[in-house]
Design a protein around this motif. Structure first.
Motif, PDB file in Angstrom:
ATOM      1  N   ARG A   2      26.855  61.066  78.032  1.00 34.07           N
ATOM      2  CA  ARG A   2      25.991  60.223  78.866  1.00 34.07           C
ATOM      3  C   ARG A   2      26.639  58.906  79.267  1.00 34.07           C
ATOM      4  NH1 ARG A   2      20.471  61.143  79.582  1.00 34.07           N
ATOM      5  NH2 ARG A   2      19.822  63.179  78.829  1.00 34.07           N
ATOM      6  N   GLY A   3      27.875  58.652  78.799  1.00 30.13           N
ATOM      7  CA  GLY A   3      28.586  57.463  79.223  1.00 30.13           C
ATOM      8  C   GLY A   3      28.192  56.204  78.462  1.00 30.13           C
ATOM      9  N   LYS A   4      28.748  55.085  78.895  1.00 23.80           N
ATOM     10  CA  LYS A   4      28.452  53.795  78.275  1.00 23.80           C
ATOM     11  C   LYS A   4      27.080  53.296  78.717  1.00 23.80           C
ATOM     12  CE  LYS A   4      32.963  52.041  77.057  1.00 23.80           C
ATOM     13  NZ  LYS A   4      33.790  50.828  76.955  1.00 23.80           N
ATOM     14  N   LEU A   5      26.610  52.255  78.013  1.00 21.61           N
ATOM     15  CA  LEU A   5      25.293  51.706  78.293  1.00 21.61           C
ATOM     16  C   LEU A   5      25.180  51.235  79.739  1.00 21.61           C
ATOM     17  CD1 LEU A   5      22.531  50.596  77.073  1.00 21.61           C
ATOM     18  CD2 LEU A   5      23.735  48.417  76.914  1.00 21.61           C
ATOM     19  N   VAL A   6      24.136  51.706  80.409  1.00 17.67           N
ATOM     20  CA  VAL A   6      23.795  51.238  81.753  1.00 17.67           C
ATOM     21  C   VAL A   6      22.301  50.943  81.756  1.00 17.67           C
ATOM     22  CG1 VAL A   6      23.742  51.747  84.217  1.00 17.67           C
ATOM     23  CG2 VAL A   6      25.602  52.654  82.804  1.00 17.67           C
TER      24      VAL A   6
ATOM     25  N   GLN B 116      19.098  55.218  74.561  1.00 15.84           N
ATOM     26  CA  GLN B 116      19.983  55.579  73.450  1.00 15.84           C
ATOM     27  C   GLN B 116      20.046  54.452  72.430  1.00 15.84           C
ATOM     28  OE1 GLN B 116      20.911  58.817  74.178  1.00 15.84           O
ATOM     29  NE2 GLN B 116      21.184  58.825  71.968  1.00 15.84           N
ATOM     30  N   ASP B 117      19.822  53.224  72.904  1.00 18.13           N
ATOM     31  CA  ASP B 117      19.866  52.041  72.040  1.00 18.13           C
ATOM     32  C   ASP B 117      18.975  50.974  72.672  1.00 18.13           C
ATOM     33  OD1 ASP B 117      20.405  49.830  70.525  1.00 18.13           O
ATOM     34  OD2 ASP B 117      22.566  49.821  70.846  1.00 18.13           O
ATOM     35  N   THR B 118      17.693  51.005  72.340  1.00 17.36           N
ATOM     36  CA  THR B 118      16.709  50.131  72.979  1.00 17.36           C
ATOM     37  C   THR B 118      17.006  48.658  72.734  1.00 17.36           C
ATOM     38  OG1 THR B 118      14.975  51.805  72.965  1.00 17.36           O
ATOM     39  CG2 THR B 118      14.253  49.511  72.976  1.00 17.36           C
TER      40      THR B 118
ATOM     41  N   PRO C   6      24.307  65.284  82.563  1.00 16.69           N
ATOM     42  CA  PRO C   6      23.076  64.504  82.514  1.00 16.69           C
ATOM     43  C   PRO C   6      23.023  63.450  83.615  1.00 16.69           C
ATOM     44  CG  PRO C   6      24.572  63.813  80.767  1.00 16.69           C
ATOM     45  CD  PRO C   6      25.170  65.037  81.386  1.00 16.69           C
ATOM     46  N   GLN C   7      21.833  63.166  84.087  1.00 21.01           N
ATOM     47  CA  GLN C   7      21.543  62.128  85.098  1.00 21.01           C
ATOM     48  C   GLN C   7      22.126  62.429  86.476  1.00 21.01           C
ATOM     49  OE1 GLN C   7      23.295  58.749  82.945  1.00 21.01           O
ATOM     50  NE2 GLN C   7      22.763  60.040  81.208  1.00 21.01           N
ATOM     51  N   GLN C   8      22.632  63.643  86.673  1.00 26.88           N
ATOM     52  CA  GLN C   8      23.215  63.978  87.977  1.00 26.88           C
ATOM     53  C   GLN C   8      22.147  64.648  88.851  1.00 26.88           C
ATOM     54  OE1 GLN C   8      26.739  66.185  86.775  1.00 26.88           O
ATOM     55  NE2 GLN C   8      27.952  64.307  86.697  1.00 26.88           N
TER      56      GLN C   8
ATOM     57  N   GLU D 245      20.540  54.110  80.225  1.00 28.72           N
ATOM     58  CA  GLU D 245      21.292  55.341  79.989  1.00 28.72           C
ATOM     59  C   GLU D 245      22.504  55.003  79.133  1.00 28.72           C
ATOM     60  OE1 GLU D 245      20.294  58.199  80.880  1.00 28.72           O
ATOM     61  OE2 GLU D 245      19.115  58.046  82.715  1.00 28.72           O
ATOM     62  N   GLY D 246      23.030  56.014  78.438  1.00 30.26           N
ATOM     63  CA  GLY D 246      24.296  55.847  77.744  1.00 30.26           C
ATOM     64  C   GLY D 246      24.237  54.965  76.507  1.00 30.26           C
ATOM     65  N   CYS D 247      25.402  54.738  75.901  1.00 31.51           N
ATOM     66  CA  CYS D 247      25.482  54.037  74.632  1.00 31.51           C
ATOM     67  C   CYS D 247      26.892  53.483  74.444  1.00 31.51           C
ATOM     68  CB  CYS D 247      25.145  55.014  73.495  1.00 31.51           C
ATOM     69  SG  CYS D 247      25.172  54.307  71.849  1.00 31.51           S
TER      70      CYS D 247
END
Length: 447
Positions: free
Chosen positions: A169-173, A200-202, A108-110, A154-156
């Motif tokens: 999707r990795g950690k929150l960015v 992922q976490d607004t 994802p996101q690549q 992105e991410g969470c």
């Protein structure tokens, strides 16, 4: 596909695109397509017209992975040249084991890797000028013209035991706040009437940036949920919040809803109500007294619509846990609810938990849960009969217009039918009076 069919550097390449999964993946697809159009590629709707097909996959649960593998197989069968990206792309070995013919696999996101893979099959136009080609300022959108998803991060950072999104999707960015607001402004100028804020976490927006101050229209704005909502609310369109965790600072956004700056709508994935199951799920904020907060939100903003999703049949869920959930549901009186039977996902921590729930038991619980919620939803919609509300028109049919109220997100919630009303346009907002309701939808007439 024979080499004679491939374009030259003087003719535009043609790309087919399949987008699976959630709105966050849809935004990824839009970004890839925008870049390809900027480079002069054409996007075509059929396998036979495409020089290459990109499949943006979903890998959230096993059923989604199966659908993704099936879509890849169909694209290979129908076209032969297939590039794979998206959440399931992190499982490259599994994809290549099932479909060794794929040309490229990325996660994802690549976006850059996907575009480079397209370059390998179809060289970009030698004489292409992105400044004179017709790529709209808001980019390529896969939604109707009048609404758009606005991805803010992105991410969470959470480690929910049933979920593998952080590993995919990795950690929150978080995106810089000025960049988010600039994109929103371009969308509104292009005619968008509804911005659907997704991540992922607004409610965690900006945590990783330490709520850094950015600038929009020369004014300082913090990268924080409240400040972002206030700025988006100044644009004069519907702003809908999705995937909000019930942290304490969410309470600060509710007054904005009552003021009309943000839609009175919260999509909060509560997932369960039993403290024991929430602890096994490793859910954030599970110790919050959610019923008391829901009551307080409704006191501040009586028109607020609450949507949520739940999981039944989670490992270790007893009859007592399930009854706690049903009691909570009756007390909470949520407007919109989705419910799923727990599905093990490869790599999720919940797979190691003891006491799995029998499938038949889980299915019975799902049916009981949805019967309770259907009764609640029907009763809450009945209370809207006779009220005046604002709706956004989505489409016109021979029978009349189909719209959505502020309580209805596209494709997941209900509809408002305006039978006999054909003198309106998609994207138009109008006042109506509700005349009838069932457990999902409303019927209304324009004022």
């Amino acid at each position: 596909m024979s080499s004679e069919k491939l374009p030259t550097s003087q003719t535009p390449g043609k790309v087919g695109f399949i987008s699976l999964g959630c709105p966050k993946a849809l935004v990824d697809s839009e970004r890839i397509l925008t870049q390809l159009r900027t480079e002069g590629y054409e996007v075509v709707p059929t396998y036979e017209d495409a020089d290459v097909v990109v499949v943006n996959t979903c890998g959230f649960i096993d059923a989604a992975k199966a659908e993704s593998l099936e879509a890849i197989g169909e694209a290979i069968s129908e076209n032969g040249k297939v590039i794979v990206t998206g959440c399931m792309g992190v499982e490259e070995d599994n994809i290549r084991k099932a479909h060794p013919q794929v040309l490229s696999v990325s996660g994802p996101q690549q976006y850059e890797q996907v575009v480079n893979a397209v370059h390998q099959v179809i060289p970009p136009l030698a004489s292409h000028d992105p400044f004179t080609d017709l790529v709209p300022p808001q980019g390529i959108k896969l939604t109707p013209r009048h609404y758009a998803y606005l991805k803010i991060s992105e991410g969470c950072n959470h480690k929910c035991s049933f979920c593998i999104i952080p590993s995919m999707r990795g950690k929150l960015v978080s995106r810089p706040v000025g960049e988010v607001l600039d994109e929103a402004e371009r969308l509104v100028k292009a005619g968008v009437q509804e911005l659907l804020v997704i991540s992922q976490d607004t409610s965690a927006y900006g945590v990783d940036l330490k709520y850094q101050t950015g600038f929009w229209q020369g004014m300082p704005v913090k990268a924080k949920m409240l400040d972002l909502c206030r700025a988006l609310g100044s644009m004069g369109v519907w702003v809908r919040l999705h995937y909000v965790y019930p942290y304490p600072h969410v309470d600060d956004v509710i007054p904005l809803m009552n003021e009309g700056l943000v839609l009175p709508y919260l999509d909060i994935p509560f997932q369960h109500a039993s403290p024991r199951i929430l602890e096994l799920m490793k859910r954030p904020a599970h110790a919050e007294n959610t019923l008391a907060r829901i009551k307080r939100w409704r006191e501040i903003c009586p028109d607020i619509t609450l949507r949520s999703t739940f999981i039944v049949g989670f490992p270790g869920e007893t009859d007592e846990d399930f009854e706690i959930l049903l009691d909570w549901l009756e007390e909470a009186q949520l407007d919109r609810v989705g419910c799923f039977i727990y599905s093990p996902v490869e790599g999720a921590g919940a797979n190691e938990l003891p006491d799995p729930v029998d499938v038949e038991v889980a299915e019975e619980r799902l049916e009981r849960f949805m019967n309770v919620q259907a009764r609640i939803s029907a009763r809450r919609l009945q209370q809207k009969i006779g009220r005046e509300i604002e709706v956004l028109v989505d489409e016109i049919t021979d029978q009349g217009a189909i719209a959505r109220s502020q309580a209805d997100a596209p494709e997941i919630d209900g509809l408002v039918y305006l039978d006999g009303t054909t003198n309106v346009q998609p994207g138009q907002r109008l006042r109506v009076r509700v005349t009838d309701a069932d457990e999902h939808d409303l019927w209304a007439e324009p004022l």
